[in-house]
Design a protein around this motif. Sequence first.
Motif, PDB file in Angstrom:
ATOM      1  N   ASN A  50     174.029  73.951  98.356  1.00 30.14           N
ATOM      2  CA  ASN A  50     174.162  73.340  99.676  1.00 30.14           C
ATOM      3  C   ASN A  50     172.985  73.702 100.585  1.00 30.14           C
ATOM      4  O   ASN A  50     173.159  73.964 101.767  1.00 30.14           O
ATOM      5  N   GLY A  51     171.789  73.749 100.003  1.00 25.84           N
ATOM      6  CA  GLY A  51     170.580  73.971 100.785  1.00 25.84           C
ATOM      7  C   GLY A  51     170.225  75.417 101.060  1.00 25.84           C
ATOM      8  O   GLY A  51     169.215  75.696 101.687  1.00 25.84           O
ATOM      9  N   GLU A  52     171.049  76.370 100.574  1.00 23.87           N
ATOM     10  CA  GLU A  52     170.758  77.786 100.794  1.00 23.87           C
ATOM     11  C   GLU A  52     170.574  78.494  99.459  1.00 23.87           C
ATOM     12  O   GLU A  52     171.342  78.272  98.528  1.00 23.87           O
ATOM     13  N   VAL A  53     169.570  79.360  99.376  1.00 24.42           N
ATOM     14  CA  VAL A  53     169.315  80.104  98.149  1.00 24.42           C
ATOM     15  C   VAL A  53     170.537  80.945  97.793  1.00 24.42           C
ATOM     16  O   VAL A  53     171.108  81.620  98.660  1.00 24.42           O
ATOM     17  N   GLU A  54     170.939  80.886  96.533  1.00 24.12           N
ATOM     18  CA  GLU A  54     172.110  81.633  96.065  1.00 24.12           C
ATOM     19  C   GLU A  54     171.678  82.541  94.924  1.00 24.12           C
ATOM     20  O   GLU A  54     171.062  82.081  93.964  1.00 24.12           O
TER      21      GLU A  54
END
Length: 81
Positions: A50-54
């Motif tokens: 969702n657009g955030e580094v995980e």
Amino acid sequence: MGAMTSSSDVQPLPIRDESIRLGQALKLASLVEDGAMARDVVQDGMVSVNGEVETRRGRQLHDGDVVEFNGEEIVVEAGQS
């Protein structure tokens, strides 16, 4: 890198259950070859959800979550058979 892809480039990833772990999703979508590769790319910050580094391979993904890796995007479609 950093270029946004259009929604038509997002590949659906149907799953039977309500959620799937990030590492499993990467394998199921054939974005990585095996669990070891999934662990490495996630820990190295190369995967976003969702657009955030995980960086957690065990992150639970649910219906509608978008995973991006290596220029490819997949969207989780939960509850599919």
